[in-house]
Motif scaffolding. Structure first.
Motif, PDB file in Angstrom:
ATOM      1  N   ARG A  90       0.765  -1.184  -0.121  1.00 47.16           N
ATOM      2  CA  ARG A  90      -0.229   0.097  -0.096  1.00 47.16           C
ATOM      3  C   ARG A  90       0.888   1.483  -0.009  1.00 47.16           C
ATOM      4  O   ARG A  90       0.618   2.323  -0.707  1.00 47.16           O
ATOM      5  N   ARG A  91       2.056   1.313   0.618  1.00 47.89           N
ATOM      6  CA  ARG A  91       2.937   2.480   0.754  1.00 47.89           C
ATOM      7  C   ARG A  91       3.555   2.585  -0.702  1.00 47.89           C
ATOM      8  O   ARG A  91       3.992   3.804  -0.799  1.00 47.89           O
ATOM      9  N   VAL A  98       9.312   4.144   1.435  1.00 49.93           N
ATOM     10  CA  VAL A  98       9.170   2.738   0.837  1.00 49.93           C
ATOM     11  C   VAL A  98       9.026   2.891  -0.587  1.00 49.93           C
ATOM     12  O   VAL A  98      10.011   2.246  -1.556  1.00 49.93           O
ATOM     13  N   GLN A  99       8.560   4.105  -1.265  1.00 50.35           N
ATOM     14  CA  GLN A  99       8.752   4.392  -2.658  1.00 50.35           C
ATOM     15  C   GLN A  99      10.152   4.599  -3.122  1.00 50.35           C
ATOM     16  O   GLN A  99      10.465   4.217  -4.178  1.00 50.35           O
ATOM     17  N   ALA A 100      10.664   5.514  -2.183  1.00 56.32           N
ATOM     18  CA  ALA A 100      11.869   5.893  -2.461  1.00 56.32           C
ATOM     19  C   ALA A 100      12.986   4.802  -2.482  1.00 56.32           C
ATOM     20  O   ALA A 100      13.789   4.584  -3.456  1.00 56.32           O
ATOM     21  N   HIS A 158      -0.506  -1.759 -10.356  1.00 59.30           N
ATOM     22  CA  HIS A 158      -0.245  -0.772  -9.173  1.00 59.30           C
ATOM     23  C   HIS A 158       0.874   0.073  -9.826  1.00 59.30           C
ATOM     24  O   HIS A 158       1.297  -0.183 -11.109  1.00 59.30           O
ATOM     25  N   ARG A 159       1.177   1.191  -9.143  1.00 57.14           N
ATOM     26  CA  ARG A 159       1.901   1.921  -9.532  1.00 57.14           C
ATOM     27  C   ARG A 159       3.566   1.808 -10.267  1.00 57.14           C
ATOM     28  O   ARG A 159       4.088   2.081 -11.272  1.00 57.14           O
ATOM     29  N   LEU A 160       4.183   0.594  -9.618  1.00 53.40           N
ATOM     30  CA  LEU A 160       5.224   0.126 -10.309  1.00 53.40           C
ATOM     31  C   LEU A 160       5.215  -0.449 -11.537  1.00 53.40           C
ATOM     32  O   LEU A 160       6.178  -0.472 -12.422  1.00 53.40           O
ATOM     33  N   TRP A 161       3.881  -0.855 -12.013  1.00 48.96           N
ATOM     34  CA  TRP A 161       3.691  -1.348 -13.286  1.00 48.96           C
ATOM     35  C   TRP A 161       3.568  -0.256 -14.275  1.00 48.96           C
ATOM     36  O   TRP A 161       3.787  -0.507 -15.447  1.00 48.96           O
TER      37      TRP A 161
END
Length: 428
Positions: A90-91, A98-100, A158-161
């Motif tokens: 979720r983060r 986490v994203q960084a 999700h975002r990384l895709w």
């Protein structure tokens, strides 16, 4: 290198005219089996069409300890700290540490991925989200001039895709393509499944009976196939208990993958057949009446392609739960929340066939890539010198001509090219 199907061309080969431009590089990751499975099938289809293809494992682009953490940390966190894994998942949707960290990992991989792509490929394809981010970052920085394609192996986006510099995002189902456009304002194309020919249709009745006999199953009784991915993770014993509750006549076959401990724990239970890693999954699926899964990955795609009814139960955290929601909303797999409901859903599907149309499209991923390759070759070779492009699959697919970029991308895609920005009003 962990996964290779053909050799990377030498520097001399890459410098010979447009030889490199006629090749495709596929980047997967040896995390589970779904990403590699899609990459293997795509590679096979392109090779059958006469296209030169190289495959790489994204984890080979990372320091060894980082690759080890990604490969081993996934099953450990899902199995022993599911709440933490759900929180991490979720983060990743929001700016923060986490994203960084995820983007830092993509940055570490960038140097070696750039060396891989320096051979002059015409098209580079990713079947793993972090590889897609790395390729997108290289493309946005002007360090990669090949056409970049992402094939999403998950039903949920999700975002990384998603990366704004990736040229084409391809999906298995229309539901996933619609989700990507709705949540991330990114045009996506439904191209159907990347699974082997063995999953192209139902198992012949004679062979179905033979497989059942080989597994020690009844010839005509109801059989549920339980899949927990190649790693056999999640609350599989609870799934089995629900299916074998008192009074149930459903026989259960469990694909334990590489989880020998799970297989040992299930061995000897009445009405339960626990299997290890198998290469004849298509025939095993063909002998079952319904698939019960907990992740929504490759096994679900294979079942949908074969027409095997599918039910989700006790999905693993993170992408498993996200996939379950998409499959349920699209009517592709029911998601009962308790054991009694699971048993009822399975019973309603005994003797029925699933709808195979969801994972079929007029143009498959290989055809899209072949058209992209042909367009790039024609664009770079003078007309009077051009030679025929590699033989393409005859699937009646329109030339892509950059169609995935046809829909305008809003200004909010500017700024951080690592992860697509999304307004809360759009569903963040």
């Amino acid at each position: 290198m962990s996964v290779v199907r053909s050799q990377v061309p030498s520097g001399d080969d890459a410098r010979r005219g447009d030889t490199g431009r006629e090749r495709v590089l596929v980047i997967s990751a040896s995390v589970g089996a779904g990403h590699d499975g899609a990459a293997a099938e795509l590679t096979a289809r392109l090779q059958r069409a006469g296209v030169g293809v190289d495959r790489r494992d994204f984890l080979d682009a990372l320091p060894r300890w980082v690759g080890f953490v990604l490969r081993q940390g996934y099953p450990i966190s899902v199995g022993r700290a599911p709440g933490f894994f759900e929180w991490l998942f979720r983060r990743l949707e929001h700016p923060g540490w986490v994203q960084a960290v995820a983007l830092a990992v993509c940055g570490w991989a960038g140097f070696r991925v750039r060396r891989w792509t320096a051979h002059g490929y015409g098209v580079v394809v990713s079947t793993y989200p972090m590889a897609s981010q790395t390729l997108g970052r290289l493309k946005a920085a002007g360090r990669l001039d090949a056409a970049v394609v992402t094939f999403l192996t998950d039903p949920a986006v999700h975002r990384l895709w998603v990366h704004p510099a990736v040229d084409h995002h391809l999906t298995v189902t229309e539901a996933t393509a619609n989700l990507g456009l709705h949540l991330y304002r990114t045009p996506m194309r439904h191209v159907g499944a990347l699974v082997g020919r063995a999953f192209s249709g139902p198992c012949p009745s004679v062979r179905r009976r033979q497989v059942r006999a080989e597994l020690g199953l009844s010839a005509d009784g109801p059989v549920a196939l339980v899949s927990a991915g190649s790693l056999g993770i999640g609350d599989v014993p609870e799934i089995v208990r629900a299916l074998r509750s008192p009074g149930s006549d459903i026989e259960v076959v469990v694909l334990c993958g590489r989880n020998a401990r799970l297989r040992r724990s299930l061995r000897g239970r009445p009405g339960v057949v626990a299997l290890g890693w198998r290469t004849d999954v298509a025939e095993i699926m063909g002998s079952a009446d319904v698939l019960v899964h907990n992740a929504g990955g490759l096994a679900v795609t294979e079942a949908l392609t074969m027409g095997l009814p599918t039910v989700t139960f006790r999905p693993i955290p993170g992408h498993g739960r996200a996939n379950a929601g998409v499959l349920e909303a699209a009517g592709l797999a029911a998601w009962p929340r308790d054991g009694a409901s699971l048993l009822a859903e399975v019973r309603t599907r005994i003797g029925r066939s699933g709808d195979r149309r969801a994972v079929h499209a007029g143009c498959d991923a290989a055809a899209v890539i072949i058209d992209l390759l042909a367009l790039r070759v024609r664009a770079e070779v003078p007309t009077e010198c051009a030679e025929p492009a590699a033989q393409r699959l005859d699937l009646g697919c329109d030339q892509v001509q950059g169609a995935d970029r046809a829909a305008p991308r809003p200004a909010r895609f500017g700024g951080d090219v690592g992860v697509v920005k999304q307004d809360r009003a759009a569903g963040s």
